[in-house]
Design a protein around this motif. Structure first.
Motif, PDB file in Angstrom:
ATOM      1  N   PRO A   1      31.137  31.206  35.750  1.00  0.00           N
ATOM      2  CA  PRO A   1      32.040  32.198  36.333  1.00  0.00           C
ATOM      3  C   PRO A   1      33.452  32.138  35.753  1.00  0.00           C
ATOM      4  O   PRO A   1      33.927  31.076  35.359  1.00  0.00           O
ATOM      5  CB  PRO A   1      32.047  31.852  37.816  1.00  0.00           C
ATOM      6  N   PRO A   2      34.105  33.280  35.729  1.00  0.00           N
ATOM      7  CA  PRO A   2      35.478  33.339  35.201  1.00  0.00           C
ATOM      8  C   PRO A   2      36.461  32.712  36.188  1.00  0.00           C
ATOM      9  O   PRO A   2      36.245  32.751  37.395  1.00  0.00           O
ATOM     10  CB  PRO A   2      35.740  34.840  35.075  1.00  0.00           C
ATOM     11  N   PHE A   3      37.499  32.132  35.641  1.00  0.00           N
ATOM     12  CA  PHE A   3      38.557  31.642  36.516  1.00  0.00           C
ATOM     13  C   PHE A   3      39.923  32.108  36.036  1.00  0.00           C
ATOM     14  O   PHE A   3      40.948  31.640  36.490  1.00  0.00           O
ATOM     15  CB  PHE A   3      38.539  30.116  36.658  1.00  0.00           C
ATOM     16  N   HIS A   4      39.903  33.052  35.113  1.00  0.00           N
ATOM     17  CA  HIS A   4      41.174  33.627  34.668  1.00  0.00           C
ATOM     18  C   HIS A   4      40.978  35.085  34.297  1.00  0.00           C
ATOM     19  O   HIS A   4      39.892  35.515  33.939  1.00  0.00           O
ATOM     20  CB  HIS A   4      41.772  32.851  33.499  1.00  0.00           C
ATOM     21  N   ALA A   5      42.050  35.827  34.449  1.00  0.00           N
ATOM     22  CA  ALA A   5      42.100  37.226  34.040  1.00  0.00           C
ATOM     23  C   ALA A   5      43.272  37.329  33.078  1.00  0.00           C
ATOM     24  O   ALA A   5      44.421  37.306  33.503  1.00  0.00           O
ATOM     25  CB  ALA A   5      42.286  38.136  35.240  1.00  0.00           C
ATOM     26  N   GLY A   6      42.972  37.363  31.790  1.00  0.00           N
ATOM     27  CA  GLY A   6      44.038  37.303  30.795  1.00  0.00           C
ATOM     28  C   GLY A   6      44.653  35.922  30.838  1.00  0.00           C
ATOM     29  O   GLY A   6      43.963  34.920  30.756  1.00  0.00           O
ATOM     30  N   LEU A   7      45.957  35.844  31.024  1.00  0.00           N
ATOM     31  CA  LEU A   7      46.643  34.562  31.091  1.00  0.00           C
ATOM     32  C   LEU A   7      46.767  34.031  32.516  1.00  0.00           C
ATOM     33  O   LEU A   7      47.146  32.882  32.723  1.00  0.00           O
ATOM     34  CB  LEU A   7      48.042  34.681  30.467  1.00  0.00           C
ATOM     35  N   ASP A   8      46.445  34.857  33.501  1.00  0.00           N
ATOM     36  CA  ASP A   8      46.579  34.454  34.900  1.00  0.00           C
ATOM     37  C   ASP A   8      45.307  33.766  35.397  1.00  0.00           C
ATOM     38  O   ASP A   8      44.201  34.162  35.061  1.00  0.00           O
ATOM     39  CB  ASP A   8      46.845  35.676  35.787  1.00  0.00           C
ATOM     40  N   THR A   9      45.483  32.726  36.197  1.00  0.00           N
ATOM     41  CA  THR A   9      44.355  32.060  36.832  1.00  0.00           C
ATOM     42  C   THR A   9      44.002  32.824  38.100  1.00  0.00           C
ATOM     43  O   THR A   9      44.867  33.122  38.908  1.00  0.00           O
ATOM     44  CB  THR A   9      44.705  30.601  37.175  1.00  0.00           C
ATOM     45  N   SER A  10      42.709  33.140  38.246  1.00  0.00           N
ATOM     46  CA  SER A  10      42.257  33.889  39.414  1.00  0.00           C
ATOM     47  C   SER A  10      40.868  33.409  39.804  1.00  0.00           C
ATOM     48  O   SER A  10      39.947  33.442  38.995  1.00  0.00           O
ATOM     49  CB  SER A  10      42.214  35.386  39.101  1.00  0.00           C
ATOM     50  N   TYR A  11      40.757  32.960  41.038  1.00  0.00           N
ATOM     51  CA  TYR A  11      39.478  32.450  41.519  1.00  0.00           C
ATOM     52  C   TYR A  11      38.731  33.435  42.417  1.00  0.00           C
ATOM     53  O   TYR A  11      37.647  33.138  42.884  1.00  0.00           O
ATOM     54  CB  TYR A  11      39.703  31.156  42.314  1.00  0.00           C
ATOM     55  N   SER A  12      39.282  34.596  42.658  1.00  0.00           N
ATOM     56  CA  SER A  12      38.690  35.500  43.656  1.00  0.00           C
ATOM     57  C   SER A  12      37.270  35.921  43.300  1.00  0.00           C
ATOM     58  O   SER A  12      36.394  35.938  44.175  1.00  0.00           O
ATOM     59  CB  SER A  12      39.581  36.710  43.903  1.00  0.00           C
ATOM     60  N   ALA A  13      37.002  36.292  42.059  1.00  0.00           N
ATOM     61  CA  ALA A  13      35.642  36.701  41.679  1.00  0.00           C
ATOM     62  C   ALA A  13      34.668  35.544  41.839  1.00  0.00           C
ATOM     63  O   ALA A  13      33.552  35.723  42.345  1.00  0.00           O
ATOM     64  CB  ALA A  13      35.620  37.223  40.248  1.00  0.00           C
ATOM     65  N   THR A  14      35.089  34.353  41.448  1.00  0.00           N
ATOM     66  CA  THR A  14      34.206  33.189  41.560  1.00  0.00           C
ATOM     67  C   THR A  14      33.969  32.826  43.011  1.00  0.00           C
ATOM     68  O   THR A  14      32.849  32.478  43.394  1.00  0.00           O
ATOM     69  CB  THR A  14      34.799  31.995  40.799  1.00  0.00           C
ATOM     70  N   GLU A  15      34.999  32.903  43.833  1.00  0.00           N
ATOM     71  CA  GLU A  15      34.814  32.606  45.254  1.00  0.00           C
ATOM     72  C   GLU A  15      33.831  33.585  45.884  1.00  0.00           C
ATOM     73  O   GLU A  15      32.982  33.192  46.688  1.00  0.00           O
ATOM     74  CB  GLU A  15      36.158  32.618  45.979  1.00  0.00           C
ATOM     75  N   THR A  16      33.901  34.855  45.496  1.00  0.00           N
ATOM     76  CA  THR A  16      32.933  35.841  45.985  1.00  0.00           C
ATOM     77  C   THR A  16      31.540  35.518  45.475  1.00  0.00           C
ATOM     78  O   THR A  16      30.560  35.551  46.234  1.00  0.00           O
ATOM     79  CB  THR A  16      33.347  37.262  45.559  1.00  0.00           C
ATOM     80  N   LEU A  17      31.426  35.196  44.187  1.00  0.00           N
ATOM     81  CA  LEU A  17      30.135  34.845  43.597  1.00  0.00           C
ATOM     82  C   LEU A  17      29.486  33.704  44.363  1.00  0.00           C
ATOM     83  O   LEU A  17      28.323  33.780  44.757  1.00  0.00           O
ATOM     84  CB  LEU A  17      30.304  34.460  42.123  1.00  0.00           C
ATOM     85  N   LEU A  18      30.244  32.636  44.602  1.00  0.00           N
ATOM     86  CA  LEU A  18      29.698  31.453  45.259  1.00  0.00           C
ATOM     87  C   LEU A  18      29.463  31.680  46.748  1.00  0.00           C
ATOM     88  O   LEU A  18      28.425  31.287  47.283  1.00  0.00           O
ATOM     89  CB  LEU A  18      30.632  30.260  45.041  1.00  0.00           C
TER      90      LEU A  18
END
Length: 132
Positions: A65-82
């Motif tokens: 799963p991704p943990f970044h969007a461009g240079l920004d760290t973002s866990y929202s997609a991964t938290e939803t996935l999990l």
């Protein structure tokens, strides 16, 4: 040659499996199509923001799963996935996650599945597994 994705190795070892691949990123979708073709595999590749366009349940969810969007760290997609994985797995479904070792995914997986097995881990990466 395209980098082999983790799902590709699974598909090569389990040729009767039906692969469903999704991503929100157009480049990732095209990369997945090319990886399938380069390895003689077939599968459905489609756009979806995590589970937004997924209506069926699966035997396995396999992701890096991704943990970044461009240079920004973002866990929202991964938290939803999990967090929502159990809702999208069949009765005996399994979750397999490959992630950077420093990411704190086991507590999220444990909260949803009641357990999280660390299958392998080194300084860079870890493989986590949970089953319903």
């Amino acid at each position: 040659m395209w980098r082999r994705h983790h799902w590709c190795l699974y598909g090569l070892k389990n040729p009767t499996s039906k692969l469903n691949l999704c991503d929100i990123n157009a480049f990732a979708i095209e990369s997945s199509k090319q990886t399938l073709a380069a390895n003689g595999l077939s599968g459905e590749v489609f756009a979806s923001d995590v589970y937004s366009d997924i209506s069926n349940d699966f035997d396995f969810i396999v992701s890096n799963p991704p943990f970044h969007a461009g240079l920004d760290t973002s866990y929202s997609a991964t938290e939803t996935l999990l967090s929502d994985a159990p809702k999208h797995l069949n009765k005996q479904g399994q979750l397999w996650i490959v992630a950077n070792s420093f990411l704190k995914y086991p507590p999220i997986i444990e909260q949803q599945f009641g357990h999280c097995e660390t299958v392998a881990k080194n300084r860079k990466f870890a493989i986590y597994h949970a089953a319903k």
